[in-house]
Enzyme design. Structure first.
Site, PDB file in Angstrom:
ATOM      1  N   CYS A  44      43.806 -68.752 117.003  1.00 45.16           N
ATOM      2  CA  CYS A  44      44.559 -67.481 117.219  1.00 45.16           C
ATOM      3  C   CYS A  44      44.822 -67.290 118.613  1.00 45.16           C
ATOM      4  CB  CYS A  44      43.754 -66.375 116.929  1.00 45.16           C
ATOM      5  SG  CYS A  44      42.183 -65.841 117.769  1.00 45.16           S
ATOM      6  N   CYS A  47      41.794 -66.831 120.884  1.00 45.11           N
ATOM      7  CA  CYS A  47      41.268 -67.776 121.313  1.00 45.11           C
ATOM      8  C   CYS A  47      41.914 -69.042 122.297  1.00 45.11           C
ATOM      9  CB  CYS A  47      40.793 -68.585 120.059  1.00 45.11           C
ATOM     10  SG  CYS A  47      39.366 -67.921 119.276  1.00 45.11           S
ATOM     11  N   CYS A  53      41.811 -67.974 112.089  1.00 51.66           N
ATOM     12  CA  CYS A  53      41.330 -69.052 113.223  1.00 51.66           C
ATOM     13  C   CYS A  53      40.111 -69.565 113.069  1.00 51.66           C
ATOM     14  CB  CYS A  53      41.373 -67.923 114.426  1.00 51.66           C
ATOM     15  SG  CYS A  53      40.709 -68.859 115.944  1.00 51.66           S
ATOM     16  N   CYS A  71      37.149 -68.398 116.085  1.00 49.69           N
ATOM     17  CA  CYS A  71      36.548 -66.989 115.899  1.00 49.69           C
ATOM     18  C   CYS A  71      36.445 -66.620 114.451  1.00 49.69           C
ATOM     19  CB  CYS A  71      37.413 -66.102 116.833  1.00 49.69           C
ATOM     20  SG  CYS A  71      38.769 -65.680 115.893  1.00 49.69           S
ATOM     21  N   ASP A 117     -14.435 -36.604 118.874  1.00 54.67           N
ATOM     22  CA  ASP A 117     -14.742 -36.524 117.504  1.00 54.67           C
ATOM     23  C   ASP A 117     -14.040 -35.365 116.889  1.00 54.67           C
ATOM     24  OD1 ASP A 117     -16.284 -38.667 117.884  1.00 54.67           O
ATOM     25  OD2 ASP A 117     -18.122 -37.631 117.949  1.00 54.67           O
TER      26      ASP A 117
END
Length: 470
Positions: A21, A24, A94, A97, A329
């Protein structure tokens, strides 16, 4: 314009031909300008196609509009001699990715994330965006890097794996500004409020399976993980496997994917808020924490519940952890300045309170019950709570007790007590805790040259340091 140079032209063409793509392509060309990734996908792809189709004229221009002198004919990039054309169409996925930088970087997805955050009703001024990706994306990234590395090596260039822009960074650059704008908050690198966006892919195991055979030591089943192919395990395996062995088991460039990534539900998480103060306990029928024995609750309420309930409501937190400097306590009151305590509020949806609001919150706690009272309520850091626990063993506490005897106590008896130099007390495990502690006799440290203060015959004080009664 994109900041691409003449040297990037063969890389752009090679990546587009592999089906990558547009974003990328920019990543592997090491374009580190965030504004480039914010542009629409259609514009980016159109400009990249125009970039590789430019003729090798003596006066060629790069994508930034600057004139570049083309190298001599014997060193020119042979674009016009390469008949291959970009393989990706708008509908293709793609292979690197897996659609994350194609389908999830537009304003529509940014609004989807923002709407999910708004529904969870958090209050914040800033946020940090975190992204989780499928493990096999690291495999495909490695494959594409080896594919490009071969090209740049032939051109006597160098492309380190660390030089490639990460998918996470490219995704953040593309969408975080839109998300911040929708939410009216700054998106920063470090914030107490975290917005997480995650992606999954059905072909993860198929893509990573060969690594389990070549690097079996990197993949070990764990109870908390559904798959052995975690991102960290895959990255570790990729560091060990040689380029030659990787290329034998996995195609370079990576093969086309059959499906795209799917976005998981957006989640939000705010770091814990710590509230500290001191409490007094006036009831002899109120435990510090819920008293449960063999699955059955004894007594109603507890100190921690009376304090935490208003805090949970006001901070809209998911839960809490209560801690204090020691404990008393159930039938012992806590008077004087009170016992220091801290409450960790988990994932608060509201985190900012001014001093007036904290004071009002303190009054709300005090008005909710006559069994306890808190003072000095304040928001503190996590580090400050550690000082409270240190004081549990170092500070001295004073206890008062009313004593009945079978015979009257005279001055001689008091002189005998005052003359004791080394006092040891042996204590058996109390009956009330036998269900969770072994039966044993525990001795205190000896008390040296300690003289009890003068008291009335029926009222004496004992000094308590840590958990040892002297």
């Amino acid at each position: 314009m994109l900041s691409l140079k003449e040297k990037d032209r063969p890389i752009v063409r090679k990546l587009l031909c592999a089906g990558c793509c547009a974003r990328c392509v920019l990543r592997f060309c090491c374009v580190g300008t965030s504004s480039a990734y914010r542009r629409s996908y259609q514009d980016l792809r159109k400009e990249l196609l125009a970039f590789i189709s430019e003729e090798n004229s003596p006066q060629s221009h790069d994508a930034s509009g600057e004139e570049k002198t083309v190298a001599p004919p014997n060193k020119r990039v042979r674009i016009d001699e390469d008949p291959v054309t970009p393989a990706q169409t708008d509908s293709d996925i793609c292979p690197v990715c897996l659609g994350v930088l194609q389908d999830f970087c537009d304003p529509t997805f940014a609004k989807q994330v923002s709407d999910a955050v708004k529904k969870q009703q958090y209050e914040f001024d800033s946020l940090v965006l975190t992204v989780s990706l499928p493990a096999q994306m690291s495999v495909r990234e490695h494959s594409c890097w080896l594919h490009v590395k071969k090209e740049v090596r032939e051109k006597s260039m160098c492309l380190g794996k660390e030089d490639v822009i990460q998918v996470k960074d490219a995704f953040k650059w593309a969408v975080q500004g839109k998300i911040g704008q929708e939410l009216g908050a700054a998106v920063v690198a470090n914030s107490p409020c975290e917005v997480s966006v995650g992606f999954i892919h059905p072909e993860t195991e198929e893509d990573c399976h060969f690594l389990a055979n070549t690097c079996p030591g990197c993949f070990k089943p764990t109870k908390n993980k559904a798959s052995i192919f975690t991102r960290m395990a895959v990255v570790k395996a990729l560091e060990k496997i040689s380029e030659e062995k990787f290329s034998r088991h996995y195609p370079c460039p990576p093969k086309k994917a059959n499906t795209r990534c799917t976005a998981l539900d957006t989640t939000c998480l705010h770091t814990s808020i710590f509230i500290a103060g001191r409490y007094n306990k006036f009831s002899r029928e109120l435990p510090q924490t819920p008293w449960v024995i063999d699955g059955e609750r004894r007594m109603h309420g507890s100190v921690e519940e009376l304090i935490a309930a208003p805090l949970l409501s006001s901070f809209r937190a998911d839960g809490f952890n209560f801690s204090s400097s020691g404990r008393e306590d159930v039938d012992v009151r806590t008077l004087g300045n009170g016992r220091p305590f801290a409450v960790e509020l988990l994932n608060p949806h509201r985190a900012k309170f001014n001093r007036t609001e904290i004071k009002q919150l303190q009054e709300k706690i005090n008005q909710s019950s006559d069994k306890i009272r808190v003072r000095d309520l304040q928001i503190v850091t996590r580090e400050a709570t550690s000082h409270m626990k240190e004081g549990e063993e170092k500070k001295t506490k004073t206890y008062s007790a009313l004593i009945w005897t079978q015979k009257a106590i005279d001055i001689t008896d008091l002189e005998f007590l005052a003359n004791i130099k080394d006092l040891r007390i042996a204590q058996k495990t109390p009956l009330r805790v036998l269900h969770r502690r072994p039966l044993a006799v525990r001795q205190t440290h000896p008390l040296h040259e300690h003289h009890l203060p003068e008291q009335t015959p029926l009222h004496h004080k004992a000094v308590h340091t840590g958990r040892h009664l002297h």
